[in-house]
Scaffold this active site. Structure first.
Site, PDB file in Angstrom:
ATOM      1  N   LYS A   1      23.275  28.107  -5.116  1.00  0.00           N
ATOM      2  CA  LYS A   1      23.335  26.916  -5.961  1.00  0.00           C
ATOM      3  C   LYS A   1      24.694  26.871  -6.640  1.00  0.00           C
ATOM      4  O   LYS A   1      25.297  27.922  -6.883  1.00  0.00           O
ATOM      5  CB  LYS A   1      22.251  26.972  -7.055  1.00  0.00           C
TER       6      LYS A   1
HETATM    7  P1  NAD Z   1      20.005  12.333  -9.922  1.00  0.00           P
HETATM    8  O1  NAD Z   1      21.174  12.733 -10.736  1.00  0.00           O
HETATM    9  O2  NAD Z   1      20.187  11.448  -8.747  1.00  0.00           O
HETATM   10  O3  NAD Z   1      18.902  11.642 -10.850  1.00  0.00           O
HETATM   11  C1  NAD Z   1      18.388  12.228 -12.002  1.00  0.00           C
HETATM   12  C2  NAD Z   1      17.546  11.178 -12.713  1.00  0.00           C
HETATM   13  O4  NAD Z   1      16.908  11.780 -13.828  1.00  0.00           O
HETATM   14  C3  NAD Z   1      18.351   9.993 -13.253  1.00  0.00           C
HETATM   15  O5  NAD Z   1      17.605   8.815 -13.081  1.00  0.00           O
HETATM   16  C4  NAD Z   1      18.478  10.317 -14.733  1.00  0.00           C
HETATM   17  O6  NAD Z   1      18.671   9.162 -15.534  1.00  0.00           O
HETATM   18  C5  NAD Z   1      17.122  10.944 -14.964  1.00  0.00           C
HETATM   19  N1  NAD Z   1      17.042  11.753 -16.170  1.00  0.00           N
HETATM   20  C6  NAD Z   1      17.929  12.632 -16.675  1.00  0.00           C
HETATM   21  N2  NAD Z   1      17.474  13.126 -17.842  1.00  0.00           N
HETATM   22  C7  NAD Z   1      16.277  12.539 -18.064  1.00  0.00           C
HETATM   23  C8  NAD Z   1      15.307  12.632 -19.082  1.00  0.00           C
HETATM   24  N3  NAD Z   1      15.498  13.432 -20.130  1.00  0.00           N
HETATM   25  N4  NAD Z   1      14.190  11.883 -18.985  1.00  0.00           N
HETATM   26  C9  NAD Z   1      13.977  11.062 -17.941  1.00  0.00           C
HETATM   27  N5  NAD Z   1      14.863  10.938 -16.928  1.00  0.00           N
HETATM   28  C10 NAD Z   1      15.992  11.668 -17.000  1.00  0.00           C
HETATM   29  O7  NAD Z   1      19.300  13.727  -9.502  1.00  0.00           O
HETATM   30  P2  NAD Z   1      18.343  13.980  -8.259  1.00  0.00           P
HETATM   31  O8  NAD Z   1      19.176  14.354  -7.096  1.00  0.00           O
HETATM   32  O9  NAD Z   1      17.339  12.894  -8.151  1.00  0.00           O
HETATM   33  O10 NAD Z   1      17.627  15.333  -8.727  1.00  0.00           O
HETATM   34  C11 NAD Z   1      16.534  15.332  -9.628  1.00  0.00           C
HETATM   35  C12 NAD Z   1      15.853  16.696  -9.579  1.00  0.00           C
HETATM   36  O11 NAD Z   1      15.411  16.960  -8.249  1.00  0.00           O
HETATM   37  C13 NAD Z   1      16.703  17.900  -9.964  1.00  0.00           C
HETATM   38  O12 NAD Z   1      15.868  18.849 -10.565  1.00  0.00           O
HETATM   39  C14 NAD Z   1      17.196  18.408  -8.631  1.00  0.00           C
HETATM   40  O13 NAD Z   1      17.534  19.777  -8.672  1.00  0.00           O
HETATM   41  C15 NAD Z   1      15.967  18.190  -7.790  1.00  0.00           C
HETATM   42  N6  NAD Z   1      16.224  18.101  -6.345  1.00  0.00           N
HETATM   43  C16 NAD Z   1      17.040  17.140  -5.823  1.00  0.00           C
HETATM   44  C17 NAD Z   1      17.194  17.077  -4.437  1.00  0.00           C
HETATM   45  C18 NAD Z   1      18.023  15.994  -3.784  1.00  0.00           C
HETATM   46  O14 NAD Z   1      18.018  15.929  -2.546  1.00  0.00           O
HETATM   47  N7  NAD Z   1      18.693  15.141  -4.522  1.00  0.00           N
HETATM   48  C19 NAD Z   1      16.556  18.007  -3.609  1.00  0.00           C
HETATM   49  C20 NAD Z   1      15.734  18.960  -4.189  1.00  0.00           C
HETATM   50  C21 NAD Z   1      15.564  19.005  -5.557  1.00  0.00           C
END
Ligand code: NAD
Length: 413
Positions: free
Chosen positions: A100
């Site tokens: 990571k």
């Molecule tokens: P992103 O940056 O695209 O989106 C994050 C979202 O969460 C945004 O809409 C943001 O406004 C919102 N957010 C942030 N703080 C918040 C809060 N306090 N309350 C409510 N909403 C809030 O990120 P992502 O890629 O969608 O990733 C989200 C999660 O999923 C993370 O934990 C990441 O590690 C995990 N993840 C992502 C992927 C991927 O392919 N993108 C894969 C596996 C796991």
């Protein structure tokens, strides 16, 4: 203090009686880098931010894991998430290990040019430790396909053109069709496999299933859209700015279409819906709650407010260990992160395979392969858990067993 893996992994080591010889290798990372990233901001002043890359295990294949830009990122976070990737890639049986990356910066405070500079400095700083068969970054919170294009360019300037150095790239640069939707879609496929198992009718077969989604970024938005398209009532959504609730179901495609140019949910006009706080989707009356924003959003302090019978862990580690134990003791089904959000790394693997073979699959092929892998892994976890068992423990047991087996086979000389 002796090194420890995550609580979930330590519990699996104990259940599986993993020898200390192997457990110790999984309790610490293979390599940890902390790097300084200086860049000149738009105001002409020098700024320095800190970056991290933790490579946990490569026993089953090259290190693999996302790169996160977030103000609260620190080495401990990145360490935990790197370990989690080792279990995730093993659970869905990909020939990758776990890693990571993170940069402690608020991407919203940076211009596009400044974000590009941070990405370039990051690759320059960790460059010697990564490579297409060594360690392959991907997008995570606060980073996207554009960030990956900048990482690819920075790496290729030194090493020659190498699209396999990152996944989650723009399609025009060798990215895979289907990558953007993969994590959200995978979560819904895992959910549907669990609904089938518990005898609950899917909406596509006439059932009425409600879902509430916290986080409206890559994972949350695509999961909400996929759920909507499949006939679920998406009753609540939120992003960092706040959110909306409508017991009749929100019109996700309309909301998504309105979110152009980085718009946030609070600024939208959503007829018929009630504004709610960012945390609220976790507490609403819904069949399924999907935390898809930050980690540790449900802990001992607020777990009693969560009333949904199914938690689909879209984010990484959205539940603390304590909260998860409380929920499972109440009979709540927790579909664990290493399964529920594995769709992204699965299609990352497909992207890497397409890159290695200089070919491109069409979207239908990518999505069919994704669905098949997630559904198969979910069925395996359900079988391993047996009647009423914890899916989280079952998933960890399958993953740890695969990693330990690879260590046994590779030898220790
Ligand atoms: P992103 O940056 O695209 O989106 C994050 C979202 O969460 C945004 O809409 C943001 O406004 C919102 N957010 C942030 N703080 C918040 C809060 N306090 N309350 C409510 N909403 C809030 O990120 P992502 O890629 O969608 O990733 C989200 C999660 O999923 C993370 O934990 C990441 O590690 C995990 N993840 C992502 C992927 C991927 O392919 N993108 C894969 C596996 C796991």
């Amino acid at each position: 203090m002796p090194a420890r893996a995550s609580d979930a992994a330590e519990a699996a080591f104990a259940r599986l009686q993993v020898s200390d010889e192997f457990a110790d290798r999984l309790r610490t990372a293979h390599r940890e880098l902390t790097v300084q990233l200086p860049f000149v901001g738009d105001d002409g002043r020098m700024r320095v931010v800190t970056g991290f890359r933790v490579q946990h295990s490569n026993v089953r294949g090259p290190f693999k894991g996302g790169l996160r830009f977030h103000p609260t990122v620190d080495l401990d976070d990145v360490r935990r998430l790197a370990e989690l990737m080792t279990w995730k890639t093993a659970l869905v049986d990909l020939p990758f290990g776990g890693a990571k990356g993170g940069v402690s910066v608020d991407p919203r405070s940076l211009s596009a040019r400044e974000r590009e500079l941070v990405a370039r400095r990051y690759i320059e700083a960790i460059g010697p430790a990564i490579g297409p068969r060594t360690d392959i970054p991907a997008p995570d919170m606060g980073t996207d396909a554009t960030t990956m294009a900048h990482l690819l360019d920075a790496y290729s300037r030194i090493h020659g053109y190498e699209p396999r150095i990152v996944t989650g790239k723009p399609v025009e640069l060798g990215g895979s069709l289907g990558r953007t939707v993969a994590t959200g879609r995978g979560a819904i496929v895992a959910l549907e496999t669990v609904l089938d198992h518990v005898g609950r009718t899917r909406p596509s077969q006439g059932g009425d299933v409600t879902i509430a989604v916290q986080g409206f970024g890559n994972v949350g938005q695509h999961a909400a859209l996929e759920a909507h398209v499949r006939g679920y009532r998406v009753v609540a959504i939120s992003d960092v700015s706040g959110g909306w609730h409508d017991a009749e179901g929100l019109d996700i495609p309309v909301i998504e279409a309105a979110m152009v140019g980085g718009a946030e949910l609070v600024g939208l006009d959503v007829p018929g819906a009630t504004p709610i706080a960012a945390i609220e989707p976790l507490y609403v009356d819904a069949d399924v709650v999907l935390p898809a924003a930050l980690g540790r959003v449900i802990d001992a302090a607020n777990v009693d407010r969560v009333i949904a019978p199914i938690i689909l862990e879209g984010a990484n580690e959205p539940l603390t260990e304590d909260a998860c134990t409380v929920l499972e003791s109440r009979g709540v089904t927790v579909i664990p992160d290493i399964l529920a959000n594995a769709g992204g790394v699965i299609v990352s693997f497909f992207e890497w395979v397409q890159g290695a073979n200089m070919l491109a699959w069409d979207e239908a092929e990518v999505l069919a392969r994704l669905d098949a892998r997630i559904a198969a892994a979910t069925r395996q976890v359900l079988r391993q858990a047996g009647e009423g068992g914890s899916l989280r423990e079952a998933a960890m047991d399958l993953a740890v067993r695969r990693v330990v087996r690879a260590m046994e086979l590779r030898g220790n000389a």
